[in-house]
Design an enzyme around this catalytic site. Structure first.
Site, PDB file in Angstrom:
ATOM      1  N   CYS A 385       0.769  -1.094  -0.553  1.00  0.00           N
ATOM      2  CA  CYS A 385       0.034  -0.201  -0.420  1.00  0.00           C
ATOM      3  C   CYS A 385       0.964   0.944   0.118  1.00  0.00           C
ATOM      4  O   CYS A 385       1.429   1.677  -1.033  1.00  0.00           O
ATOM      5  CB  CYS A 385      -1.426   0.030   1.401  1.00  0.00           C
ATOM      6  SG  CYS A 385      -2.377   1.137   1.227  1.00  0.00           S
ATOM      7  N   HIS A 510      -2.997  -5.353   0.209  1.00  0.00           N
ATOM      8  CA  HIS A 510      -2.613  -5.376   1.443  1.00  0.00           C
ATOM      9  C   HIS A 510      -2.534  -7.585   1.203  1.00  0.00           C
ATOM     10  O   HIS A 510      -3.641  -7.914   2.129  1.00  0.00           O
ATOM     11  CB  HIS A 510      -4.052  -5.248   2.671  1.00  0.00           C
ATOM     12  CG  HIS A 510      -3.483  -3.579   2.638  1.00  0.00           C
ATOM     13  ND1 HIS A 510      -2.550  -3.136   4.631  1.00  0.00           N
ATOM     14  CD2 HIS A 510      -4.296  -2.549   2.502  1.00  0.00           C
ATOM     15  CE1 HIS A 510      -2.566  -1.949   3.886  1.00  0.00           C
ATOM     16  NE2 HIS A 510      -3.687  -2.336   3.152  1.00  0.00           N
ATOM     17  N   GLU A 512      -1.259  -9.425   3.519  1.00  0.00           N
ATOM     18  CA  GLU A 512      -0.473  -9.902   4.698  1.00  0.00           C
ATOM     19  C   GLU A 512      -2.546 -10.450   5.019  1.00  0.00           C
ATOM     20  O   GLU A 512      -3.123 -11.523   5.593  1.00  0.00           O
ATOM     21  CB  GLU A 512      -0.243  -8.951   5.780  1.00  0.00           C
ATOM     22  CG  GLU A 512      -1.403  -8.023   5.691  1.00  0.00           C
ATOM     23  CD  GLU A 512      -0.785  -6.817   5.058  1.00  0.00           C
ATOM     24  OE1 GLU A 512      -1.130  -5.518   5.851  1.00  0.00           O
ATOM     25  OE2 GLU A 512      -0.753  -6.710   3.662  1.00  0.00           O
TER      26      GLU A 512
END
Length: 540
Positions: A385, A510, A512
């Site tokens: 990001c 993102h 993750e």
């Protein structure tokens, strides 16, 4: 497997916060899923914010974003990582959302002039949220976790709603689990049960009798101690479950399995299911606990004093480390320290750098300097990001010669290579108005991103307002940057990478948030692999 009516498991916590209710809920969910049951988890958060989207990470930790764009509690990350399923905004509700909905109904006249009260209107709305999730027909078991600690005034409406719901569906269809603390008093050399007794007493005063106690402790619970807890708390001795501290949170399901937690729940709820299959999970835990090597990766951010702000990133490194048979040792680096002392002091001996997302100007120049260092020294890099935006700014300044290149979020200049998205320019309210949730991305064949995913079309979760400014795309490409991931209409840059670097990749999304314990995210997996290769080379 015989069809089950929907069963409900309510999980509360007592004595102190941060006992691991979320891990307990996720672990139990995994154990039930391993037996072939369809499981989901609903988290109730007692705070009045409508969602955590506008909360400072130091207050709340990370904001976990779901595919449908919900900004939710970080416990939903645990649910997804353990259960390997995607949650939605339906899986998290706050006091703010509950009251917001009830007040909206009152303004519309839905209550026909009645006096609107906590009971029945607030509690009915809480129960409606539970029933809606159960009513989808997708689940055999709905686990409901109530945030906060029993005795807090904020939690009372949720506990009252649970009492009513249990009464409505019957005790054979609902189970109450209380997570509590049995502290070890070092000076006395004893475990003390009194806090647990008082916590259960508070629950009983509300009208809730726990069926199972999960007793968090740093020491093992002797048989006599379990019997004492059972006697004073009015539960069966076998239902006093030991929740001892373990090396990794991913061990918790295996500990609970030895304690027969799932078997007790299945018996009490009269569930029909298969024998458990935990082979993949056990192999994963073994790799986490017994790695063949280690790599050091720096995370350069501005919330490094509160690791919960980067919770999903930390867990993603555990998943990717296990896949690569290494432990990822994280070096937390404050972006402002790099601004003050330079990047070499902190990054000269690392095998990789990750720059995470974030908002605001503080620390940005430190992140840009860190990215320049790893780009020039051929150290693997992953940007997330804001990490992508900083990488673009650094490349524009130092490779493309665009003096003063920056983002309009920080400073307006003639070279704003990062700019506010067009649809964001008229936005006034801060909450829930970013580009949120899963969006498609088309990968360039032959790129590092394509080699990681092994497919052309991917979907990733976003949470941002700023994007690569399309006016500068040609200049960036001429400088040697590959725009390896674009939105299907080619209007938005989703992934950038440098082909002349061992591994330099950044995404506007993102990753993750999509990493799971037994299926690590492709970008984290390949990033850690690149760090492992560099580590092995440096040894030679």
């Amino acid at each position: 497997m015989a069809k089950n009516h929907v069963k409900y498991i309510f999980i509360t916590g007592g004595v102190v916060s941060s006992l691991g209710k979320g891990i307990s809920a996720a672990s139990l969910g995994l154990l039930l899923k391993s037996r072939g049951l369809r499981v989901t988890i609903l988290k109730f958060d007692p705070y009045i914010n409508v969602d955590p989207g506008t909360m400072n990470p130091f207050q709340h930790g990370e904001v976990y974003v779901t595919d449908d764009g919900g900004e939710t509690d970080l416990d939903l990350g645990h649910y997804e990582r353990f259960l390997d399923v995607s949650m939605s905004r339906q899986n998290n509700a706050t006091t703010g959302q509950i009251y917001y909905e009830v007040i909206a109904k009152e303004r519309r006249g839905d209550y026909l002039g009645a006096t609107v009260q906590v009971i029945p209107h607030i509690t009915d709305e809480i129960k409606r949220r539970i029933a809606n999730l159960a009513g989808t027909g997708k689940y055999d078991v709905v686990i409901v976790e109530v945030g906060g600690t029993v005795g807090d005034i904020e939690s009372l409406p949720f506990l009252e709603a649970i009492r009513q719901y249990t009464l409505n569906v019957g005790h054979r269809n609902a189970l109450n689990i209380h997570v509590t603390l049995v502290p070890y008093i070092r000076s006395a050399g004893e475990l003390k049960t009194k806090p647990t007794q008082h916590s259960v007493k508070t629950l009983l005063e509300i009208g809730l009798q726990p069926d199972v106690l999960i007793c968090r402790s740093e020491k093992s619970l002797a048989k006599e101690l379990r019997e004492k807890i059972a006697l004073f708390c009015n539960v069966e001795t076998d239902s006093v479950i030991e929740g001892r501290d373990v090396q990794s949170i991913y061990e918790v399901p295996l500990v609970f399995e030895k304690e027969r937690l799932a078997e007790i729940v299945i018996e009490k709820l009269n569930l029909k299911c298969n024998a458990p299959d935990l082979r993949r999970w056990s192999r994963f835990v073994h790799r986490v606990k017994n790695p063949d090597g280690r790599v050091t990766i720096a995370i350069c951010g501005k919330y490094t004093d509160l690791l919960d702000a980067y919770k999903s990133i930390v867990e993603s490194f555990i998943h990717a480390g296990a896949e690569n048979d290494v432990t990822v040792e994280i070096r937390w680096v404050k972006a402002e320290d790099i601004q003050l002392h330079g990047a070499k002091k902190y990054l000269s001996d690392v095998a990789g750098l990750l720059v995470p997302g974030g908002f605001g100007e503080r620390g940005v120049e430190g992140k840009i300097e860190a990215i320049r260092y790893v780009r020039e020294h051929k150290i693997p890099f992953l940007g997330i990001c804001l990490g992508l935006q900083c990488a673009v700014i650094e490349f524009a300044r130092n490779v493309c010669g665009l003096a003063g290149a920056n983002s309009t979020e920080f400073k307006k200049s003639k070279n704003n290579v990062i700019d506010l998205m067009l649809e964001q320019k008229g936005v006034k309210n801060m909450g829930g108005t970013m580009r949120l949730g899963a969006y498609p991305c088309v990968l360039q064949k032959g790129s590092k991103a394509y080699k990681a995913y092994h497919k052309e079309l991917i979907y990733e979760r976003h949470r941002h307002r700023y994007e690569v400014n399309n006016k500068f795309r040609k200049k960036l490409v001429e400088g040697g940057m590959t725009l390896s991931g674009l939105s299907p209409d080619h209007s938005l840059v989703e992934i950038i990478e440098l082909p002349d670097h061992p591994w330099f990749v950044a995404g506007q999304f993102h990753p993750e948030l999509r990493s799971r314990a037994i299926s690590p995210h492709p970008l984290f997996r390949d990033f850690v692999k690149a760090a492992k290769i560099l580590t092995e080379k440096s040894r030679d």
